[in-house]
Design an enzyme around this catalytic site. Structure first.
Site, PDB file in Angstrom:
ATOM      1  N   ASP A  23       0.589  -1.146   0.090  1.00 13.37           N
ATOM      2  CA  ASP A  23       0.054  -0.088   0.124  1.00 13.37           C
ATOM      3  C   ASP A  23       0.696   1.054   0.041  1.00 13.37           C
ATOM      4  O   ASP A  23       0.385   2.406   0.582  1.00 13.37           O
ATOM      5  CB  ASP A  23      -0.970  -0.186   1.216  1.00 13.37           C
ATOM      6  CG  ASP A  23      -1.960  -1.175   1.348  1.00 13.37           C
ATOM      7  OD1 ASP A  23      -2.076  -2.052   0.354  1.00 13.37           O
ATOM      8  OD2 ASP A  23      -2.349  -1.327   2.507  1.00 13.37           O
ATOM      9  N   LYS A  85      -7.751  -3.867  -2.716  1.00 12.86           N
ATOM     10  CA  LYS A  85      -8.153  -4.705  -1.605  1.00 12.86           C
ATOM     11  C   LYS A  85      -8.859  -3.552  -0.752  1.00 12.86           C
ATOM     12  O   LYS A  85      -8.659  -2.366  -0.572  1.00 12.86           O
ATOM     13  CB  LYS A  85      -7.101  -5.198  -0.486  1.00 12.86           C
ATOM     14  CG  LYS A  85      -6.013  -4.286   0.031  1.00 12.86           C
ATOM     15  CD  LYS A  85      -4.943  -5.110   0.729  1.00 12.86           C
ATOM     16  CE  LYS A  85      -3.814  -4.421   1.297  1.00 12.86           C
ATOM     17  NZ  LYS A  85      -4.192  -3.575   2.605  1.00 12.86           N
ATOM     18  N   CYS A 118      -1.780  -2.485   8.207  1.00 12.01           N
ATOM     19  CA  CYS A 118      -1.898  -3.398   7.232  1.00 12.01           C
ATOM     20  C   CYS A 118      -0.437  -4.095   7.170  1.00 12.01           C
ATOM     21  O   CYS A 118      -0.690  -5.560   6.946  1.00 12.01           O
ATOM     22  CB  CYS A 118      -1.800  -2.550   5.817  1.00 12.01           C
ATOM     23  SG  CYS A 118      -3.533  -1.592   5.550  1.00 12.01           S
TER      24      CYS A 118
END
Length: 205
Positions: A23, A85, A118
């Site tokens: 990310d 996602k 994450c």
């Protein structure tokens, strides 16, 4: 992931390792502590994955709202492309499918943002799957140093290796006589930035 080669815990071998980039997106740039520093290190790691032929898996968290992977990262060689996602962990069906194709996989090198969300959830999910997880501290950060540093401690307590980019790179090279040594050495001639790990680690702002 059956039929794995035997690799001692804590060690990395190019034939048994995958890189996971979590990310690193446009909207995080102004809010993540030391983003430019961890980006510089991430660029090195992505280049090393290509040079050494190590599989790279990349995700983006809700790219409609948070933007695409920053342009400085050339992830064109990522396995299966870049996966969008909404789940915080990278361990989504598309990523699990890519991991399942790596028959000798024993270890994952994980880096990106945010450390305490994450990255941490991804690492723990991978440990549960029996993988040796190495989180690259100088390529991983959060919006606050408090969350970042406490996450590193929690990761260690969860059986994750918290390491540095140079430690990863040289462990994967293994030998000065590696045919890729000079090409990789050119990437690490300049020391990686410390991204606040040893200068303002108590800064919680």
């Amino acid at each position: 992931m059956s039929g794995r080669l035997h690799v001692s815990p804590g060690t990395l071998s190019p034939n048994c390792t995958a890189f996971l980039l979590c990310d690193m997106q446009e909207k995080f740039k102004p809010v993540i502590k030391h983003f430019d520093d961890i980006l510089e290190v991430s660029v090195r790691l992505v280049k090393v994955s290509k040079i050494l032929g190590i599989p790279l898996i990349v995700t983006e968290q809700y790219p409609k709202g948070l933007g695409k992977t920053v342009e400085q990262l050339d992830v064109s060689h990522a396995k299966g492309g870049v996966f969008a996602k909404t789940k915080f962990s990278m361990v989504i069906p598309e990523v699990e499918e890519q991991l399942s194709k790596l028959a000798n996989l024993t270890a994952v090198v994980l880096f990106g943002v945010e450390t305490h969300v994450c990255v941490e959830q991804t690492a723990i999910d991978l440990v549960k799957r029996g993988l040796d997880v190495h989180v690259v501290a100088d390529a991983t950060s959060s919006r606050s140093m408090m969350d970042r540093m406490i996450a590193f401690e929690h990761l260690r307590q969860s059986g994750v290796m918290v390491t540095t980019s140079e430690a990863v790179i040289f462990q994967l090279l293994g030998d000065k006589d590696n045919e890729k040594f000079k090409e990789v050495q050119a990437l690490v001639k300049t020391l990686a930035p410390t991204s606040g790990l040893y200068t303002d680690s108590c800064d919680n702002n």
